[in-house]
Design a protein around this motif. Structure first.
Motif, mmCIF file in Angstrom:
data_model
loop_
_atom_site.group_PDB
_atom_site.id
_atom_site.type_symbol
_atom_site.label_atom_id
_atom_site.label_comp_id
_atom_site.label_asym_id
_atom_site.label_seq_id
_atom_site.Cartn_x
_atom_site.Cartn_y
_atom_site.Cartn_z
ATOM 1 N N PHE A 47 -12.835 -23.693 10.602
ATOM 2 C CA PHE A 47 -13.216 -22.344 10.375
ATOM 3 C C PHE A 47 -13.972 -21.509 9.815
ATOM 4 C CE2 PHE A 47 -11.023 -20.924 14.502
ATOM 5 C CZ PHE A 47 -11.740 -21.717 15.570
ATOM 6 N N ASN A 48 -13.154 -21.862 8.049
ATOM 7 C CA ASN A 48 -13.119 -21.040 6.954
ATOM 8 C C ASN A 48 -14.730 -21.107 6.532
ATOM 9 O OD1 ASN A 48 -11.265 -19.505 6.758
ATOM 10 N ND2 ASN A 48 -9.421 -21.650 5.678
ATOM 11 N N LEU A 49 -15.005 -22.810 6.352
ATOM 12 C CA LEU A 49 -16.634 -22.588 6.168
ATOM 13 C C LEU A 49 -17.515 -22.124 6.648
ATOM 14 C CD1 LEU A 49 -16.117 -26.457 5.414
ATOM 15 C CD2 LEU A 49 -16.435 -25.146 3.146
ATOM 16 N N ILE A 50 -17.668 -22.054 8.454
ATOM 17 C CA ILE A 50 -18.526 -21.105 9.081
ATOM 18 C C ILE A 50 -18.269 -19.914 9.089
ATOM 19 C CG2 ILE A 50 -18.963 -21.156 11.135
ATOM 20 C CD1 ILE A 50 -17.627 -23.954 12.457
ATOM 21 N N THR A 51 -17.276 -19.430 8.851
ATOM 22 C CA THR A 51 -16.980 -17.922 9.018
ATOM 23 C C THR A 51 -17.389 -17.283 6.990
ATOM 24 O OG1 THR A 51 -14.867 -18.220 8.957
ATOM 25 C CG2 THR A 51 -15.702 -18.465 10.769
ATOM 26 N N GLY A 52 -17.692 -18.368 6.013
ATOM 27 C CA GLY A 52 -17.493 -17.459 4.420
ATOM 28 C C GLY A 52 -17.138 -17.601 4.186
ATOM 29 N N VAL A 53 -15.131 -18.007 4.720
ATOM 30 C CA VAL A 53 -14.146 -18.044 3.786
ATOM 31 C C VAL A 53 -14.936 -18.806 2.275
ATOM 32 C CG1 VAL A 53 -11.826 -17.952 3.227
ATOM 33 C CG2 VAL A 53 -13.039 -16.976 5.824
ATOM 34 N N TYR A 54 -15.052 -20.301 2.936
ATOM 35 C CA TYR A 54 -15.563 -20.984 1.796
ATOM 36 C C TYR A 54 -16.801 -20.761 2.130
ATOM 37 C CZ TYR A 54 -10.196 -22.453 1.732
ATOM 38 O OH TYR A 54 -8.809 -22.505 1.936
ATOM 39 N N THR A 55 -17.184 -21.621 1.071
ATOM 40 C CA THR A 55 -19.167 -22.192 0.742
ATOM 41 C C THR A 55 -18.838 -24.482 0.703
ATOM 42 O OG1 THR A 55 -19.561 -20.155 -1.023
ATOM 43 C CG2 THR A 55 -20.609 -22.220 -0.453
ATOM 44 N N PRO A 56 -19.361 -23.903 1.805
ATOM 45 C CA PRO A 56 -19.609 -25.696 1.749
ATOM 46 C C PRO A 56 -20.056 -26.704 0.399
ATOM 47 C CG PRO A 56 -20.524 -25.044 3.799
ATOM 48 C CD PRO A 56 -20.163 -23.126 2.661
ATOM 49 N N THR A 57 -19.497 -27.409 0.205
ATOM 50 C CA THR A 57 -20.292 -28.478 -1.209
ATOM 51 C C THR A 57 -21.136 -28.682 -0.516
ATOM 52 O OG1 THR A 57 -17.899 -29.188 -2.101
ATOM 53 C CG2 THR A 57 -19.430 -30.235 -2.801
ATOM 54 N N SER A 58 -21.447 -28.387 0.352
ATOM 55 C CA SER A 58 -22.849 -29.339 0.659
ATOM 56 C C SER A 58 -22.878 -29.448 2.762
ATOM 57 C CB SER A 58 -23.499 -31.046 0.533
ATOM 58 O OG SER A 58 -22.592 -31.970 0.839
ATOM 59 N N GLY A 59 -24.339 -29.455 3.397
ATOM 60 C CA GLY A 59 -24.586 -28.938 4.633
ATOM 61 C C GLY A 59 -24.719 -27.527 4.604
ATOM 62 N N LYS A 60 -25.323 -27.546 5.645
ATOM 63 C CA LYS A 60 -25.350 -26.314 6.662
ATOM 64 C C LYS A 60 -24.879 -25.690 7.553
ATOM 65 C CE LYS A 60 -31.033 -26.298 4.957
ATOM 66 N NZ LYS A 60 -31.759 -26.827 5.279
ATOM 67 N N VAL A 61 -25.139 -24.505 7.629
ATOM 68 C CA VAL A 61 -24.628 -24.006 8.978
ATOM 69 C C VAL A 61 -25.116 -22.695 9.764
ATOM 70 C CG1 VAL A 61 -23.042 -22.640 9.799
ATOM 71 C CG2 VAL A 61 -22.154 -23.976 7.687
ATOM 72 N N ILE A 62 -25.383 -22.797 10.934
ATOM 73 C CA ILE A 62 -26.655 -22.187 11.733
ATOM 74 C C ILE A 62 -26.501 -21.869 12.589
ATOM 75 C CG2 ILE A 62 -29.088 -22.648 12.976
ATOM 76 C CD1 ILE A 62 -29.314 -23.403 9.814
ATOM 77 N N PHE A 63 -26.145 -20.308 12.631
ATOM 78 C CA PHE A 63 -25.850 -19.509 13.465
ATOM 79 C C PHE A 63 -27.256 -18.347 14.258
ATOM 80 C CE2 PHE A 63 -24.015 -15.035 14.992
ATOM 81 C CZ PHE A 63 -23.572 -15.428 16.149
ATOM 82 N N ASN A 64 -27.416 -18.937 15.450
ATOM 83 C CA ASN A 64 -28.396 -18.064 16.231
ATOM 84 C C ASN A 64 -29.509 -18.619 15.680
ATOM 85 O OD1 ASN A 64 -28.872 -17.070 18.756
ATOM 86 N ND2 ASN A 64 -28.778 -15.107 17.501
ATOM 87 N N GLY A 65 -29.813 -19.532 14.980
ATOM 88 C CA GLY A 65 -31.167 -20.073 14.929
ATOM 89 C C GLY A 65 -31.418 -19.219 13.127
ATOM 90 N N GLN A 66 -30.733 -18.505 12.598
ATOM 91 C CA GLN A 66 -30.585 -18.235 11.016
ATOM 92 C C GLN A 66 -29.450 -18.838 10.265
ATOM 93 O OE1 GLN A 66 -29.882 -14.194 10.849
ATOM 94 N NE2 GLN A 66 -29.604 -14.047 8.325
#
Length: 254
Positions: A47-66
């Motif tokens: 949850f924290n990775l998706i909502t910006g509390v943590y920054t992923p070490t690698s990989g991508k989070v795409i929300f609504n095409g962004q």
């Protein structure tokens, strides 16, 4: 159904510890998705990775095409992502109404000049914000407590207030982190109906972490199961219940 949220090979390391490994979630608009697993499985970290509390070490989070990977929490909230927390985080010295009002400021659209001079344009926006706050409290059955201190509410009602505050940001996607924690069986049953109600009423997509299996099996269309940061299963509640890896993660093996 189109994807509203995708996580693509999202990883998070803290020093040499891999907290989340290759998280691949696909959440369609209107879905209610469960994220389950034993304690320490990496659910809240996800949850924290998706909502910006943590920054992923690698990989991508795409929300609504962004691509929102690494964006700040307030920027992600502004795009339409809201959340509650495992440990309730209300503004304790504020009233129930004020807790909802404060969450609406990002959508108010007023500037310092308007607010300082109390211009008619500002007063109109302020009136709208108050009306909407009362309407949200009505929806979560808390309007009679509007002027009470937030901490005077029962535990179950504080949970509802936290959800109302999240709804005040006008989200498209709502993350609920253990919403039934601390609730009695009757409150948990009521919460199940409440989650379905707000999904339909506010046109929401919901992802929830929950240990209360009756609740999560009752409301979720699909589920992801984490163990030690790794996704070990994904499917319908019926498929998850029968999965040997899930049974082993929860119950162990002889």
């Amino acid at each position: 159904m189109s994807s509203l949220l995708q996580t693509i090979d999202v990883n998070k390391k803290f020093g040499g510890l891999s907290a989340v490994t290759s998280l691949n979630m696909d959440v369609g608009a209107g879905d209610i998705i469960g994220l389950i697993g034993p304690n320490g499985a990496g659910k809240t970290t996800s949850f924290n990775l998706i909502t910006g509390v943590y920054t992923p070490t690698s990989g991508k989070v795409i929300f609504n095409g962004q691509d929102i990977t690494g964006m700040k929490p307030h920027a992600i909230t502004h795009l339409g992502v809201a959340r509650t927390f495992q440990n309730i985080r209300l503004f304790k010295e504020m009233s129930v109404l004020e807790n909802v009002l404060v969450a609406q400021h990002m959508r108010m659209g007023a500037n310092i000049f308007e607010a300082t001079l109390r211009l008619p344009s500002y007063l109109k926006k302020e009136k709208h914000v108050h009306e909407r706050a009362y309407a949200l409290l009505e929806e979560v059955d808390l309007v009679e407590h509007a002027h009470a201190k937030a901490t005077s509410l029962s535990y179950g009602k504080q949970r509802r207030l936290e959800i109302a505050r999240a709804l005040a940001t006008e989200p498209k996607l709502l993350f609920l982190d253990e919403p039934a924690a601390g609730m009695n069986p009757q409150e948990s049953v009521e919460l199940m109906d409440f989650i379905l109600k707000i999904r339909d009423q506010f046109n929401l997509t919901i992802v929830l972490i929950e240990h209360h299996m009756q609740l999560v099996m009752g409301v979720c269309k699909r589920m992801y199961v984490l163990d030690y940061g790794v996704t070990i299963a994904h499917g319908t509640p019926e498929e998850i219940q029968k999965d040997p890896k899930v049974i082993e993660a929860y119950l162990g093996v002889e």
